[in-house]
Design a protein around this motif. Sequence first.
Motif, PDB file in Angstrom:
ATOM      1  N   VAL A  29       0.812  -1.212   0.000  1.00  0.00           N
ATOM      2  CA  VAL A  29       0.000   0.000   0.000  1.00  0.00           C
ATOM      3  C   VAL A  29       0.846   1.263   0.000  1.00  0.00           C
ATOM      4  CG1 VAL A  29      -1.783   1.297   1.239  1.00  0.00           C
ATOM      5  CG2 VAL A  29      -1.852  -1.213   1.188  1.00  0.00           C
ATOM      6  N   THR A  30       0.566   2.137  -0.966  1.00  0.00           N
ATOM      7  CA  THR A  30       1.108   3.485  -0.916  1.00  0.00           C
ATOM      8  C   THR A  30       0.026   4.402  -0.348  1.00  0.00           C
ATOM      9  OG1 THR A  30       0.573   3.638  -3.288  1.00  0.00           O
ATOM     10  CG2 THR A  30       2.894   3.414  -2.700  1.00  0.00           C
ATOM     11  N   SER A  31       0.464   5.325   0.514  1.00  0.00           N
ATOM     12  CA  SER A  31      -0.433   6.314   1.108  1.00  0.00           C
ATOM     13  C   SER A  31       0.352   7.594   1.357  1.00  0.00           C
ATOM     14  CB  SER A  31      -1.047   5.781   2.413  1.00  0.00           C
ATOM     15  OG  SER A  31      -0.025   5.530   3.386  1.00  0.00           O
ATOM     16  N   LEU A  32      -0.360   8.667   1.599  1.00  0.00           N
ATOM     17  CA  LEU A  32       0.271   9.985   1.802  1.00  0.00           C
ATOM     18  C   LEU A  32      -0.061  10.513   3.183  1.00  0.00           C
ATOM     19  CD1 LEU A  32      -0.367  12.002  -1.506  1.00  0.00           C
ATOM     20  CD2 LEU A  32       1.857  11.378  -0.545  1.00  0.00           C
ATOM     21  N   ASN A  33       0.974  11.026   3.889  1.00  0.00           N
ATOM     22  CA  ASN A  33       0.660  11.698   5.145  1.00  0.00           C
ATOM     23  C   ASN A  33       0.384  13.178   4.900  1.00  0.00           C
ATOM     24  OD1 ASN A  33       3.107  13.110   5.039  1.00  0.00           O
ATOM     25  ND2 ASN A  33       4.106  11.878   6.626  1.00  0.00           N
ATOM     26  N   GLN A  34       0.093  13.910   5.945  1.00  0.00           N
ATOM     27  CA  GLN A  34      -0.339  15.311   5.791  1.00  0.00           C
ATOM     28  C   GLN A  34       0.762  16.232   5.296  1.00  0.00           C
ATOM     29  OE1 GLN A  34      -2.126  15.657   9.833  1.00  0.00           O
ATOM     30  NE2 GLN A  34      -3.994  16.235   8.759  1.00  0.00           N
ATOM     31  N   HIS A 112      14.658   1.740  -3.013  1.00  0.00           N
ATOM     32  CA  HIS A 112      15.081   2.126  -4.364  1.00  0.00           C
ATOM     33  C   HIS A 112      13.939   1.987  -5.372  1.00  0.00           C
ATOM     34  CE1 HIS A 112      19.149   2.290  -2.810  1.00  0.00           C
ATOM     35  NE2 HIS A 112      19.040   1.039  -2.400  1.00  0.00           N
ATOM     36  N   LEU A 113      12.794   2.556  -5.003  1.00  0.00           N
ATOM     37  CA  LEU A 113      11.607   2.495  -5.846  1.00  0.00           C
ATOM     38  C   LEU A 113      11.177   3.897  -6.272  1.00  0.00           C
ATOM     39  CD1 LEU A 113       9.597  -0.086  -3.726  1.00  0.00           C
ATOM     40  CD2 LEU A 113      10.642  -0.535  -5.954  1.00  0.00           C
ATOM     41  N   GLN A 114      10.414   3.943  -7.348  1.00  0.00           N
ATOM     42  CA  GLN A 114       9.875   5.214  -7.834  1.00  0.00           C
ATOM     43  C   GLN A 114       8.352   5.122  -7.897  1.00  0.00           C
ATOM     44  OE1 GLN A 114      12.447   3.598  -9.925  1.00  0.00           O
ATOM     45  NE2 GLN A 114      13.810   4.575  -8.437  1.00  0.00           N
ATOM     46  N   THR A 115       7.728   6.291  -7.995  1.00  0.00           N
ATOM     47  CA  THR A 115       6.270   6.327  -8.121  1.00  0.00           C
ATOM     48  C   THR A 115       5.867   7.029  -9.410  1.00  0.00           C
ATOM     49  OG1 THR A 115       6.105   8.413  -6.872  1.00  0.00           O
ATOM     50  CG2 THR A 115       5.913   6.345  -5.624  1.00  0.00           C
ATOM     51  N   SER A 116       4.656   6.755  -9.829  1.00  0.00           N
ATOM     52  CA  SER A 116       4.044   7.423 -10.972  1.00  0.00           C
ATOM     53  C   SER A 116       2.705   7.998 -10.530  1.00  0.00           C
ATOM     54  CB  SER A 116       3.835   6.438 -12.128  1.00  0.00           C
ATOM     55  OG  SER A 116       5.067   5.963 -12.626  1.00  0.00           O
ATOM     56  N   PRO A 117       2.256   9.097 -11.146  1.00  0.00           N
ATOM     57  CA  PRO A 117       0.987   9.695 -10.737  1.00  0.00           C
ATOM     58  C   PRO A 117      -0.184   8.741 -10.943  1.00  0.00           C
ATOM     59  CG  PRO A 117       2.252  11.198 -12.128  1.00  0.00           C
ATOM     60  CD  PRO A 117       2.925   9.868 -12.206  1.00  0.00           C
ATOM     61  N   SER A 118      -1.115   8.766 -10.020  1.00  0.00           N
ATOM     62  CA  SER A 118      -2.374   8.054 -10.205  1.00  0.00           C
ATOM     63  C   SER A 118      -3.314   8.919 -11.035  1.00  0.00           C
ATOM     64  CB  SER A 118      -2.996   7.712  -8.850  1.00  0.00           C
ATOM     65  OG  SER A 118      -2.199   6.775  -8.150  1.00  0.00           O
ATOM     66  N   VAL A 119      -4.442   8.356 -11.414  1.00  0.00           N
ATOM     67  CA  VAL A 119      -5.400   9.073 -12.260  1.00  0.00           C
ATOM     68  C   VAL A 119      -6.508   9.724 -11.435  1.00  0.00           C
ATOM     69  CG1 VAL A 119      -7.083   8.828 -14.139  1.00  0.00           C
ATOM     70  CG2 VAL A 119      -4.922   7.557 -14.224  1.00  0.00           C
ATOM     71  N   HIS A 120      -7.091   8.958 -10.479  1.00  0.00           N
ATOM     72  CA  HIS A 120      -8.249   9.454  -9.736  1.00  0.00           C
ATOM     73  C   HIS A 120      -7.965   9.781  -8.272  1.00  0.00           C
ATOM     74  CE1 HIS A 120     -10.798   9.056 -13.113  1.00  0.00           C
ATOM     75  NE2 HIS A 120     -11.018   7.755 -13.041  1.00  0.00           N
ATOM     76  N   VAL A 121      -6.776   9.462  -7.768  1.00  0.00           N
ATOM     77  CA  VAL A 121      -6.435   9.783  -6.380  1.00  0.00           C
ATOM     78  C   VAL A 121      -5.092  10.497  -6.362  1.00  0.00           C
ATOM     79  CG1 VAL A 121      -7.740   7.816  -5.455  1.00  0.00           C
ATOM     80  CG2 VAL A 121      -5.296   7.555  -5.949  1.00  0.00           C
ATOM     81  N   LYS A 122      -4.843  11.227  -5.273  1.00  0.00           N
ATOM     82  CA  LYS A 122      -3.583  11.956  -5.145  1.00  0.00           C
ATOM     83  C   LYS A 122      -2.413  11.037  -4.809  1.00  0.00           C
ATOM     84  CE  LYS A 122      -5.720  16.333  -3.726  1.00  0.00           C
ATOM     85  NZ  LYS A 122      -5.824  17.347  -2.641  1.00  0.00           N
ATOM     86  N   VAL A 123      -2.718   9.918  -4.174  1.00  0.00           N
ATOM     87  CA  VAL A 123      -1.667   8.978  -3.791  1.00  0.00           C
ATOM     88  C   VAL A 123      -1.076   8.342  -5.052  1.00  0.00           C
ATOM     89  CG1 VAL A 123      -1.126   6.901  -2.470  1.00  0.00           C
ATOM     90  CG2 VAL A 123      -2.879   8.490  -1.647  1.00  0.00           C
ATOM     91  N   PRO A 124       0.237   8.344  -5.226  1.00  0.00           N
ATOM     92  CA  PRO A 124       0.837   7.738  -6.420  1.00  0.00           C
ATOM     93  C   PRO A 124       0.894   6.216  -6.315  1.00  0.00           C
ATOM     94  CG  PRO A 124       2.565   8.577  -5.012  1.00  0.00           C
ATOM     95  CD  PRO A 124       1.265   8.970  -4.353  1.00  0.00           C
TER      96      PRO A 124
END
Length: 206
Positions: A29-34, A112-124
Amino acid sequence: MHIDPALHSNMDNYKLLTNLVVPRPIAWVTSLNQTGVINLAPFSFFNAVGSEPLYVVISIGCRDDGTPKDTALNIVTSGEFVVNLVTEDLFGAMNVSAADFPPDQSELTAAHLQTSPSVHVKVPRLTQAQASLECTLFKSLPLGANTLYIGEVVMFYVADHLLGPRMHINNFVPIGRLGSPSVYCRTTDRFDVPRITYAQWQKDNT
């Protein structure tokens, strides 16, 4: 042998349950804090539970000191999360992300991982993951020492090479969780048996 959970410790009961209900898929799970820090953590109390709407569930326990884990706090605060599926090439990074990093440090850097933008949520989503599910929080439900988070899947990401005609997924082999504390399995050994109807069963048995 009958084993009464009322006569055993929580740890013993956890071992029994997680060694018997197998294999279990892993929700990475990827998630974003404040403050915008991306948290990444794996959970094996996870599954799909509905198709209309599309619902998945993740059960998250507390830390040893009783405080909520970062993923749980972030899901409640933002109402969003992304489930990334774990293939064997990502196992080492997944294992690193399971460590108890401080909330202000992203596991992505250590793994050593990267993220890409999601489409419908702010969390990548995780760039390296072959499949990801963008989710919005539908409901959370306390379950003793755990909390069940029901997420509605609002967008799928599937690597192009996996997608066949009529939305069939081909050659996708995520790893699964077996027994506690550290046993996993591959999903490469599969077999396909068509279901039969009652009429077919009657015909075959008369």
